[in-house]
Design a protein around this motif. Sequence first.
Motif, PDB file in Angstrom:
ATOM      1  N   VAL A 167    -100.835 -32.559  96.471  1.00  0.00           N
ATOM      2  CA  VAL A 167    -100.507 -32.366  94.856  1.00  0.00           C
ATOM      3  C   VAL A 167    -100.641 -30.894  94.619  1.00  0.00           C
ATOM      4  CG1 VAL A 167    -101.390 -32.844  92.438  1.00  0.00           C
ATOM      5  CG2 VAL A 167    -101.287 -34.600  94.132  1.00  0.00           C
ATOM      6  N   HIS A 201    -105.543 -36.028  83.174  1.00  0.00           N
ATOM      7  CA  HIS A 201    -104.458 -36.305  84.233  1.00  0.00           C
ATOM      8  C   HIS A 201    -104.164 -37.761  84.348  1.00  0.00           C
ATOM      9  CE1 HIS A 201    -107.727 -37.015  87.399  1.00  0.00           C
ATOM     10  NE2 HIS A 201    -106.536 -37.550  88.173  1.00  0.00           N
ATOM     11  N   ASP A 226     -98.676 -35.420  90.789  1.00  0.00           N
ATOM     12  CA  ASP A 226     -99.810 -36.445  91.293  1.00  0.00           C
ATOM     13  C   ASP A 226     -99.227 -37.629  91.490  1.00  0.00           C
ATOM     14  OD1 ASP A 226    -102.327 -37.386  91.530  1.00  0.00           O
ATOM     15  OD2 ASP A 226    -102.747 -38.120  89.617  1.00  0.00           O
TER      16      ASP A 226
END
Length: 438
Positions: free
Chosen positions: A250, A320, A353
Amino acid sequence: MYIPDSVLELMEQLENAGQACWAVGGCVRDWLMGIVPHDYDCCTAATPDEMQEIFAGRNLVLAGLKHGTVGVVTDSGVVEITTFRTEGGYADARHPDWVRFVRDIREDLARRDFTVNAMAYSPRRGLCDPFGGREDLKNGVLRAVGDPGQRFREDALRILRGLRFAARFGFRIEENTKKAMHAEIAGLDSLAKERIFVELEGFLKAAKAEDLVSGAELICRCIPELAPTRGFRQHNRHHVHDVFGHTASVVAQVPPTAQLRWAALLHDIGKPAVFTLDDAGEGHFYGHASVSAELADAILHRLKASNALREEVVWLVKHHMDHYRPEEKTARRLLSRHGLERMERLIDFQQADLGGKGSDAPDESLLELAQLRELLRTLAAREGELTLKTLAVKGGDLMARGMAPGPEIGKALNGLLERVLAGELPNERQALLDAVFP
Ligand code: ATP
Ligand code: MG
């Protein structure tokens, strides 16, 4: 080597006074790599006193005098010229115990960290390369000057500089240098936190996933909270990597800004602490975003990151896992609360992600993120970011129509904003006034 006239002129002035002067370090390395240097450092046989005499009448910056550095103000900025010097003893592993001025460029080059950084160039004498920096550059090798163990013991920051340079140039770290970086790892503990922060950030901005994986032990020594993520299996069919491996990919996939790279590094740091395994053998990490955000906050505090950076990283980590439907109402609220720039940053992050799981990410999620981004942009262009500031009615308008000053006004304005965000009212003055004073 191309050297700008403003620098060349100073070099010539020293040479004409009988003092050798060389361009040195990063600019020589960059030139040999075909990169335009961002600045030109020079070194000279002249002592600081001699330099001040030779440059009498010029505007000088003398802040670095005790390290032998004189800054000369030119039309194109300050040029730093440093007296050849050698250093000895690093009792505190931070500052040399002594600095001695010398007359030989080779002695100066010998105190530098890596062979590719230990070259000098003079228009009169050509390249000075006593440690084979040019050859290492050609072969893409990062090698410590002299005995690597001793060099890292003198200054452990060189370990992190090594990681950073290797990542930035895509170089292989020479075997003995790499061994010594790991053997001297304990030196990292005594480094000033802000120096660690600067080097890690430089490294993160340049790193590919494999740089993080090969540097894992060193990175975890600087940020011990990351250590449990190494080798931590996720027991999840969407994840083929361990937590650290996922993190590495990531980091490499988000755009190379400080905010996103730090957020990527720290986003799953809370996973090991909240891990549970269900009856079907599937792993879960409920609440890991909040736990990671708390850890990220503490880590960035400790590393003395700026408040602005820390707050943004913590926000990204905390959110996130948030899922937003790509619908107009949702998008309008997000714009109002966070603004387009921040939302796009979060979407960049979430896309990376998903991409970092190493298996085929569910296409739907990626599609939804792309749709949300599109929607946010369209709305922002059409309506701007709706907030109390951009609401078509202000407190003054309400008072002018007889509303008493006080908390009522704020309540009324927030109520209007809510209804505009919900799509019940247009953001138009008359419509809003009519809604308050029917
Ligand atoms: P950049 O493009 O990142 O500025 P640079 O090589 O110019 O790369 P600087 O940090 O500006 O790096 O340092 C200038 C030079 O000083 C280096 O090229 C190196 O020769 C020397 N140097 C800097 N820091 C150290 C250190 N900690 N130990 C030994 N030499 C160092
Ligand atoms: Mg530099």
